[in-house]
Design an enzyme around this catalytic site. Structure first.
Site, short mmCIF file in Angstrom:
data_model
loop_
_atom_site.label_atom_id
_atom_site.label_comp_id
_atom_site.label_asym_id
_atom_site.label_seq_id
_atom_site.Cartn_x
_atom_site.Cartn_y
_atom_site.Cartn_z
CE1 TYR A 130 45.03 33.92 39.76
CE2 TYR A 130 44.95 34.49 42.14
CZ TYR A 130 44.09 34.50 40.52
OH TYR A 130 43.17 35.27 40.73
CB VAL A 151 38.23 41.71 43.25
CG1 VAL A 151 37.32 40.74 43.42
CG2 VAL A 151 39.37 41.60 43.33
CB SER A 198 40.10 38.71 37.61
OG SER A 198 40.30 37.94 38.94
CE LYS A 231 41.17 35.53 37.33
NZ LYS A 231 40.41 35.70 37.89
CE1 TYR A 250 35.99 35.93 37.59
CE2 TYR A 250 34.96 38.19 38.12
CZ TYR A 250 35.55 37.37 38.21
OH TYR A 250 37.47 37.49 37.57
#
Ligand code: GLN
Length: 304
Positions: free
Chosen positions: A188, A258, A63, A66, A240
């Site tokens: 993705y 992760v 992530s 992102k 998060y």
């Protein structure tokens, strides 16, 4: 400040913390990464860099990608991205879709999975190969032409991407995904399976610490305003639903993945990256968070 001494001290001090988190295995190919890996790197605007442990070993950025896709989208589309995705913390897991239907297919922020899918969808509307665009951007930022995808991790995630696929279809139902869902999911999984070391990541994060103009890259990567805004979204959404306790403990903008990586920014001063694969219950690196907490305490670099 002797950053080398600080990093070496941290690498030693976090040793008792190993064995308390869990390596992500919902993407099967990630489950085989040795749990005891630890690397940390600091990059300063004057070009000096410091590192400790497994700092040159490439790992799955997941992530953290992102953050870089958001930069590309903001560079090309400016504030238009905020018509497709919000900038509020979600209070849910990174792969939750509980709010997505209630909020008519507009994800809370670009760092949770549905938000990253909507952001990537916008990037894919540009002409040209999006995978190459992402890879080239990472290579440019890290000044490392060997930054590449791990095909095994990419395929492994693609085979187990049912939740992400469901989110993409739900958003397509609300007209917030415009690309073909299979192509979107493949791209993705490609961005998430890119591999970089903490030394690469610290260098790649530098423009966020320098108001978008990086003296090391000798280029304006982002505008001052974009760098400011991306740091704000990292601070409020980058970790998060443990973003509050991360701000409380560490106190700087950060983005986790992760794969166990965290890229953190001390605005105006430096970029710091850490890697340790065991995750806490929120999907953030357990030892990595502890290492960053020590770092900002020892160097007085919390923004608060
Ligand atoms: N590729 C991962 C997923 O979609 C990224 C999640 C993460 O790093 N938090 O589930």
């Amino acid at each position: 400040m002797d950053y080398q001494a600080v990093l070496d001290y941290i690498a030693e001090a976090v040793t008792p913390k190993f064995g308390k988190g869990r390596v992500a295995d919902y993407i099967p190919a990630l489950g085989s990464v040795p749990a005891g890996k630890f690397g940390m790197a600091v990059q300063l605007p004057d070009g000096s860099a410091f590192k400790t442990g497994d700092a040159d070993e490439p790992f799955s950025i997941q992530s953290i990608s992102k953050l870089f896709v958001l930069q590309l989208v903001m560079s090309h589309f400016g504030d238009m991205v905020w018509t497709r995705v919000g900038k509020e913390p979600s209070g849910d897991r990174f792969n939750s879709m509980i709010k997505l239907e209630m909020e008519h297919g507009v994800p809370r922020n670009p760092f949770i999975n549905p938000g990253a899918l909507a952001t990537l969808d916008l990037l894919m509307s540009l002409k040209g190969d999006t995978k190459h665009r992402i890879q080239n951007y990472l290579r440019f930022l890290a000044m490392n032409e060997s930054v590449s995808v791990n095909e095994t991790v990419m395929r492994s995630e693609l085979e187990h991407a049912n939740l992400n696929r469901a989110m993409a279809h739900l958003m397509k139902g609300y007209d917030n995904i415009h690309m073909d869902v299979d192509a979107l999911l493949e791209t993705y999984c490609f961005q998430c399976a890119m591999e970089m070391s903490v030394a690469d990541l610290a260098l790649a994060g530098l423009p966020l610490a320098t108001g978008g103009h990086s003296p090391v890259h000798d280029a304006s990567v982002l505008s001052v305003s974009q760098a400011k805004r991306i740091n704000a979204v990292m601070l409020t959404c980058g970790m998060y639903d443990s973003v509050g306790s991360f701000a409380y403990r560490v106190g700087i903008p950060a983005k986790s993945g992760v794969g166990g990586g965290i890229l953190a920014i001390v605005p105006g001063k430096m970029s710091v990256a850490v890697w340790s694969p065991e995750l806490d219950a929120f999907g953030n690196s357990y030892v990595g968070t502890a290492a960053l907490e020590l770092f900002t305490s020892l160097t007085h670099t919390s923004i608060f």
